[in-house]
Write an enzyme that holds these catalytic residues in place. Structure first.
Site, PDB file in Angstrom:
ATOM      1  N   ARG A 194       0.838  -1.206   0.000  1.00  0.00           N
ATOM      2  CA  ARG A 194       0.000   0.000   0.000  1.00  0.00           C
ATOM      3  C   ARG A 194       0.866   1.247   0.000  1.00  0.00           C
ATOM      4  NH1 ARG A 194      -2.401   2.720   4.346  1.00  0.00           N
ATOM      5  NH2 ARG A 194      -2.099   0.955   5.738  1.00  0.00           N
TER       6      ARG A 194
ATOM      7  N   TYR B  25     -16.336  14.689 -16.885  1.00  0.00           N
ATOM      8  CA  TYR B  25     -16.753  13.296 -16.735  1.00  0.00           C
ATOM      9  C   TYR B  25     -17.726  13.193 -15.565  1.00  0.00           C
ATOM     10  CZ  TYR B  25     -16.398   8.417 -15.291  1.00  0.00           C
ATOM     11  OH  TYR B  25     -16.680   7.135 -14.895  1.00  0.00           O
TER      12      TYR B  25
ATOM     13  N   ASP C 138      -7.234  16.241 -16.169  1.00  0.00           N
ATOM     14  CA  ASP C 138      -7.452  14.835 -16.501  1.00  0.00           C
ATOM     15  C   ASP C 138      -7.054  14.634 -17.961  1.00  0.00           C
ATOM     16  OD1 ASP C 138      -8.401  12.306 -17.130  1.00  0.00           O
ATOM     17  OD2 ASP C 138     -10.213  12.511 -15.920  1.00  0.00           O
TER      18      ASP C 138
ATOM     19  N   LYS D 231      -7.769   3.258 -19.491  1.00  0.00           N
ATOM     20  CA  LYS D 231      -8.099   3.682 -20.844  1.00  0.00           C
ATOM     21  C   LYS D 231      -6.916   3.434 -21.790  1.00  0.00           C
ATOM     22  CE  LYS D 231     -12.018   5.179 -19.090  1.00  0.00           C
ATOM     23  NZ  LYS D 231     -11.836   5.054 -17.652  1.00  0.00           N
TER      24      LYS D 231
END
Length: 409
Positions: A75, A128, A201, A226
């Site tokens: 993590r 978005y 973004d 993506k």
């Protein structure tokens, strides 16, 4: 209608770290974690371990001091994940990066790290749907103010940023699904002048088509799901920082949030990145051809593609992007029912969420990706009720066009 097909995909070489290598070459030669023997495998090793052992308590304590030390717990850091972070920082021209479990994890992690109750965010109006939902939630639950601007006018942003609590500007290189390209050079320069941190973004453009840090962005986020991974088999995200001090300030908050990247997802993304420039070239070429043909059809009332002459962002896109990308949207005559019928009739393209994979996908944003927006918000964002979003893949363009024609018929 004549479509500009001058995609200019040969990017200038990156001055850091090697001015002799351009992005196409650096995408192939992704970062590799060092091995003790000094050898380097051609494929990045997958280190699928949740924790790492130490010989002394002092060494373990020292390793937990920051984001770049020895590995302790995945993590907090992992060799495969760090290779992805260094690769993305290099491709975007950033000082460092943090990998996340998803694109929304990256956006949420950065927002939660940078904002506190009472702060003000200025955001591009066409965002978005997931980003819009997070900002709305922060406003409702934590008293964070959100002001929306067109994204086309730096003066409009500066007027909104005069509020003393303004801390963050949120933009998208290419807006989903309208294809709007904001005035990144003007807006990012205005953010610097006013002391406002900027977040862009870049998921729909990728560093192949635009590198916002070079235009003045402080943080660039990606859904690595993506185009970066490109094969519809990864869920991941990343944030790249222009200033390493900002990355170090954000990193502890992201560790606490727990939206860390999985090593296997990072490995899959690293496997996809070497073909990113090749894939983006095909995405751009196919989308450009389809946009031009759709614009000539009388049963299509509007086509949204930034490199299509007549698109509101055409002039800006020519300055900001080196290609139009693989996302286009169009509005069949007949409104909402016509749009929903089209996405159910396609045979080569698939009806599915997400985008950026090698296969073509279609969806109906008003009922899926932007369902969080009410009718007024959809209208303000320029999303018509019948609008169809198409993520154009790398299939033969004539097969895609035949599929569109039969679905419209």
């Amino acid at each position: 209608m004549d479509l500009d097909l001058n995609l200019n995909l040969n990017l200038d070489p990156d001055p850091d770290p090697d001015p002799d290598l351009d992005l196409n070459t650096r995408a192939v030669h992704v970062d590799h974690p060092p091995l003790p023997e000094g050898s380097r495998p051609l494929s990045v090793p997958l280190v699928q371990s949740s924790a790492f052992a130490f010989d002394s308590a002092d060494e373990l304590a020292d390793a937990m001091a920051g984001p770049d030390g020895r590995y302790v717990y995945s993590r907090r850091g992992n060799p495969t994940v760090r290779a992805l972070e260094r690769t993305l920082a290099g491709l975007e021209g950033g000082a460092g990066a943090i990998a996340f479990a998803s694109g929304m994890g990256a956006i949420s992690g950065v927002l939660l790290a940078l904002l506190k109750p009472g702060d003000r965010v200025v955001a591009q109006r066409c965002l978005y749907g997931g980003t819009y939902a997070v900002l709305s939630d922060l406003a409702a639950r934590f008293g964070i103010q959100v002001a929306y601007v067109s994204g086309d006018d730096a003066a409009e942003f500066e007027a909104a940023a005069r509020h003393p609590a303004t801390r963050l500007l949120v933009l998208e290189t290419v807006a989903n699904p309208t294809g709007q390209v904001p005035d990144l050079p003007g807006l990012l320069a205005a953010a610097r002048r006013t002391g406002v941190t900027s977040l862009v973004d870049n998921s729909l453009a990728s560093p192949v088509l635009c590198r916002p840090i070079e235009l003045g962005a402080d943080v660039v986020v990606h859904s690595t799901t993506k185009y970066l991974s490109g094969h519809s088999d990864v869920l991941g995200g990343a944030a790249v920082f222009a200033d390493d001090a900002l990355r170090r300030a954000v990193w502890p908050r992201t560790v606490e949030l727990g939206a860390c990247a999985d090593p296997f997802a990072a490995w899959l993304t690293l496997r996809g990145i070497p073909t990113l420039p090749l894939r983006m070239r095909e995405h751009c070429l196919n989308a450009a051809v389809l946009a031009e043909r759709l614009a000539a059809r009388p049963d299509i009332t509007a086509v949204h593609y930034p490199m299509l002459p007549g698109h509101p962002s055409y002039a800006t896109a020519r300055k900001v992007l080196s290609g139009g990308g693989g996302l286009l949207s169009f509005e069949p005559a007949g409104g909402r029912e016509a749009g929903r019928a089209f996405v159910e009739r396609v045979r080569v393209a698939r009806l599915a969420l997400s985008l950026g994979g090698v296969e073509s996908l279609v969806t109906h944003p008003a009922s899926t990706s932007h369902r969080e927006l009410d009718a007024a918000a959809l209208a303000a964002a320029g999303i018509a009720p019948g609008l169809v979003r198409m993520s154009v893949g790398i299939e033969a363009v004539e097969d895609l066009w035949a599929d569109i024609e039969q679905a419209l018929a």
